[in-house]
Design a protein around this motif. Sequence first.
Motif: not given
Length: 414
Positions: A94, A126-127, A131, A133
């Motif tokens: 992450t 950021t995952d 992804t 957020h």
Amino acid sequence: MLAAGAVAAVPDLSGLGPAGSPAAARAATPTPSPTSCDGYTANGYGRTQADYARVGLDADRVEAWEDGFRTAWTNADPHVFEWWYSDFTGDDGTVVSYVIRTRLHDGFEPDQTVADRKPGVSVIITDPDGTNHKVVKTYDWDDFSSSTERCDVRVGPFRFSGDLKTYHMRGTDGEIAVDLTLTSLVKPFRPGTGILFLGDTDKYLAWLAAVPSGRAEGTITVDGKKRAFTGKGYHDHNWGNISFPQYVDHWRWGRGSVGKYAVIGTAMHLREEFDAAFAPVLLVDDTETGERVLASYSTEAITAAESDPRPHPDPAYPKDYYAKVDWTYSDGDDHATLTMTDTDKLITAMQYVTDPTAAQQATLAKLGIDEIWYTRYDTDVVLDLDTSAARAGGTGKGTLENAQFGLSSSPPKG
């Protein structure tokens, strides 16, 4: 209520002036008008005795007030900007970036107006799968406060505070939240004064790496679900009084870790009007011992080459970008190379001045700038050290950014 030594960034604050108290005097960057014979450094980080005296800094140490609100007394000037930045790389992959700022566009756009004087926050999580957020918001000045004595800045529900050793970043907006603690593993760093004055003017850019590398722990919340976070972190602080397009052609900046070594590489290229000057930094720290292995901002010792042009994933970006940067250091028998190469994980990309005002259109046309872009990626890192302090090599991970002021001005392939 504000803590002792704190000020609220209200519009009339600049009227207090830098002469009201010792704390106020050092909060601002002194700006006497230099001449070429005054011993000042132009278009590069200050390094002479005159440079240090000019801005009231100690050449041998960084003090907590240097991470405080440095533009407090000139905040009413719409061209002045300041931000406190931190990013984190989690053990699980992450990536978190956390920024509190005093301007909408962080100095990336010319001809800022009073309406652009808005404090704000940017949080990007950021995952591991890429992804993103985000929370990106602006606030009123009634929602902002900051200390001039140390880093203690707040905007809305978000706060960034610390003392060069331990920092806390906390805030919640909807279903996104961060509650992270960053503990420094090495000494703060600035290249010389950390302040780059342009020619013989009082226009400047300043940079302080308050935590070049640290241990991070706490929690992050995404979609309302809280999870533990452990990993590595970084914090720096930037401020200035002239917009980047006025004097920067482009810059590259990256940081990362290779085993026990924390690395930072920067390469700022100024416009021809400012001697097409090159302002590099190469920093290597041993996070286990806390020792500084390599710290240079010498234009004679450091080169930086950009290569590996690739199509940008954003279709609005009309040119290839350079995904790889090689920093090379050579000083006598000491040598080092640092290579950072973007992966496919895009952390953020932003295009500026998409709807320019008439004044901005005129300025950009005069400067010959077509577009302004900022891009940051997750990156692979390769380090090779051969110095009297350490001999080591290896691979690791980090982040690499590209700020480009005019896409046609990209450097030739390295």
